[in-house]
Motif scaffolding. Structure first.
Motif, short mmCIF file in Angstrom:
data_model
loop_
_atom_site.label_atom_id
_atom_site.label_comp_id
_atom_site.label_asym_id
_atom_site.label_seq_id
_atom_site.Cartn_x
_atom_site.Cartn_y
_atom_site.Cartn_z
N ASN A 65 43.36 17.20 67.57
CA ASN A 65 43.90 16.20 66.65
C ASN A 65 44.75 16.95 65.63
O ASN A 65 44.86 18.18 65.69
CB ASN A 65 42.77 15.39 65.98
N ASN A 66 45.34 16.22 64.69
CA ASN A 66 46.24 16.87 63.73
C ASN A 66 45.55 17.97 62.94
O ASN A 66 46.11 19.05 62.72
CB ASN A 66 46.85 15.84 62.78
N THR A 67 44.34 17.72 62.49
CA THR A 67 43.61 18.69 61.68
C THR A 67 43.32 19.96 62.45
O THR A 67 43.60 21.07 61.99
CB THR A 67 42.30 18.07 61.14
N THR A 68 42.74 19.82 63.65
CA THR A 68 42.40 21.02 64.43
C THR A 68 43.64 21.74 64.94
O THR A 68 43.62 22.95 65.13
CB THR A 68 41.45 20.69 65.60
N SER A 69 44.73 21.01 65.12
CA SER A 69 45.99 21.65 65.53
C SER A 69 46.49 22.58 64.43
O SER A 69 46.85 23.74 64.69
CB SER A 69 47.04 20.59 65.85
N LEU A 70 46.50 22.10 63.20
CA LEU A 70 46.92 22.93 62.07
C LEU A 70 45.98 24.11 61.88
O LEU A 70 46.42 25.24 61.64
CB LEU A 70 47.00 22.10 60.79
N GLN A 71 44.68 23.87 62.00
CA GLN A 71 43.71 24.95 61.85
C GLN A 71 43.92 26.04 62.89
O GLN A 71 43.83 27.23 62.57
CB GLN A 71 42.27 24.39 61.96
N GLU A 72 44.23 25.66 64.12
CA GLU A 72 44.43 26.64 65.19
C GLU A 72 45.68 27.49 64.93
O GLU A 72 45.67 28.70 65.15
CB GLU A 72 44.53 25.93 66.54
N ARG A 73 46.73 26.89 64.45
CA ARG A 73 47.96 27.63 64.16
C ARG A 73 47.70 28.69 63.08
O ARG A 73 48.12 29.84 63.19
CB ARG A 73 49.06 26.66 63.70
N VAL A 74 46.99 28.28 62.04
CA VAL A 74 46.66 29.20 60.95
C VAL A 74 45.70 30.29 61.44
O VAL A 74 45.88 31.46 61.12
CB VAL A 74 46.07 28.41 59.76
N ARG A 75 44.72 29.91 62.24
CA ARG A 75 43.76 30.89 62.76
C ARG A 75 44.48 31.96 63.59
O ARG A 75 44.22 33.16 63.43
CB ARG A 75 42.70 30.19 63.62
N LEU A 76 45.37 31.54 64.46
CA LEU A 76 46.11 32.50 65.30
C LEU A 76 46.87 33.52 64.45
O LEU A 76 46.86 34.71 64.74
CB LEU A 76 47.07 31.76 66.24
N ASN A 132 69.92 21.96 51.65
CA ASN A 132 69.12 21.07 50.81
C ASN A 132 68.16 21.84 49.91
O ASN A 132 67.34 21.22 49.22
CB ASN A 132 68.33 20.08 51.67
N GLY A 133 68.22 23.15 49.94
CA GLY A 133 67.44 23.96 49.01
C GLY A 133 66.06 24.36 49.50
O GLY A 133 65.58 23.91 50.53
N VAL A 134 65.48 25.24 48.71
CA VAL A 134 64.10 25.67 48.92
C VAL A 134 63.23 24.76 48.06
O VAL A 134 63.52 24.55 46.88
CB VAL A 134 63.91 27.15 48.52
N ARG A 135 62.17 24.23 48.66
CA ARG A 135 61.33 23.24 47.98
C ARG A 135 59.88 23.71 47.98
O ARG A 135 59.39 24.26 48.95
CB ARG A 135 61.44 21.89 48.68
N VAL A 136 59.20 23.44 46.89
CA VAL A 136 57.79 23.79 46.76
C VAL A 136 56.95 22.62 47.24
O VAL A 136 57.17 21.47 46.80
CB VAL A 136 57.45 24.13 45.29
N ASN A 137 56.00 22.90 48.14
CA ASN A 137 55.06 21.88 48.59
C ASN A 137 53.72 22.54 48.90
O ASN A 137 53.45 22.92 50.04
CB ASN A 137 55.59 21.12 49.80
N PRO A 138 52.87 22.71 47.87
CA PRO A 138 51.58 23.38 48.07
C PRO A 138 50.59 22.56 48.90
O PRO A 138 49.54 23.07 49.26
CB PRO A 138 51.07 23.62 46.65
N SER A 139 50.92 21.31 49.22
CA SER A 139 50.00 20.49 50.01
C SER A 139 50.09 20.80 51.51
O SER A 139 49.22 20.38 52.28
CB SER A 139 50.26 19.01 49.77
N LEU A 140 51.14 21.50 51.95
CA LEU A 140 51.29 21.78 53.38
C LEU A 140 50.24 22.79 53.83
O LEU A 140 50.19 23.92 53.36
CB LEU A 140 52.71 22.30 53.68
N TYR A 141 49.42 22.37 54.77
CA TYR A 141 48.26 23.15 55.22
C TYR A 141 48.65 24.57 55.66
O TYR A 141 48.00 25.54 55.29
CB TYR A 141 47.56 22.41 56.37
N VAL A 142 49.72 24.68 56.45
CA VAL A 142 50.08 26.01 56.99
C VAL A 142 50.58 26.96 55.90
O VAL A 142 50.48 28.17 56.06
CB VAL A 142 51.11 25.93 58.14
N LEU A 143 51.08 26.45 54.80
CA LEU A 143 51.50 27.30 53.69
C LEU A 143 50.31 27.68 52.81
O LEU A 143 50.26 28.76 52.24
CB LEU A 143 52.57 26.59 52.84
#
Length: 189
Positions: A65-76, A132-143
């Motif tokens: 699912n979306n949550t485990t997909s993001l977790q796997e990318r970060v784990r790798l 369009n610039g560099v944008r801050v988004n601390p809510s993005l899981y992978v960041l």
């Protein structure tokens, strides 16, 4: 020792959960996959870098699912461990006139910020998208959850016809722009 760069091709393949945006005959997950493979090849052909991708094949599915997909990318990335994390995406907007490239970071004044600046400038120069610039988004899981300098690139908008044609026809140029930006960030260019 080469600089280790983890390339996350955002989303999962078409026909699976979370395959990303789709418009104008362009599917985000397919563009992300191919740009990531091109970038990996460019980096691995340069002895100063070692690159890995999150989706080594077009049909690689990460997570259930979306949550485990993001977790796997970060784990790798964290377990490798990479020195830098680059997540590749395409954008969409209900307004088809919105277009261009932007890069997201966790916070300003960091190495990620300087890398994002270099990559954004090189991509817009190479492909001709609007900056369009560099944008801050601390809510993005992978960041937020990676243990290394991280950026998330929104290459262009699938919902804008001009951008969509670039995403369809210039995938190698997008990868080459990211590669050029990485080299500039390290002072290799």
């Amino acid at each position: 020792m080469p600089i280790k760069i983890f390339i996350d091709q955002g989303h999962n393949p078409s026909g699976t959960f979370n395959s990303g945006a789709e418009a104008n005959g362009v599917t985000e997950s397919e563009v992300n996959y191919q740009v990531g493979i091109y970038l990996q090849n460019l980096l691995n052909s340069d002895s100063r870098f070692e690159a890995r991708v999150s989706r080594p094949t077009p049909d690689t599915v990460l997570g259930t699912n979306n949550t485990t997909s993001l977790q796997e990318r970060v784990r790798l990335a964290n377990e490798w461990p990479a020195n830098y994390f680059i997540s590749i995406h395409c954008n969409s907007n209900p307004d088809p006139d919105i277009n261009g490239t932007e890069v997201y970071i966790y916070r300003t004044g960091t190495q990620s910020n300087w890398l994002a600046d270099a990559v954004l400038n090189a991509v817009t120069e190479t492909v001709g998208t609007n900056d369009n610039g560099v944008r801050v988004n601390p809510s993005l899981y992978v960041l937020r959850r990676t243990n290394m300098h991280s950026i998330l690139i929104e290459l262009a908008y699938v919902t804008n016809l001009s951008d969509a044609m670039k995403l369809r026809d210039n995938q190698y140029q997008f990868a080459n722009g990211i590669y050029l930006g990485i080299k500039r960030y390290f002072g290799f260019e």
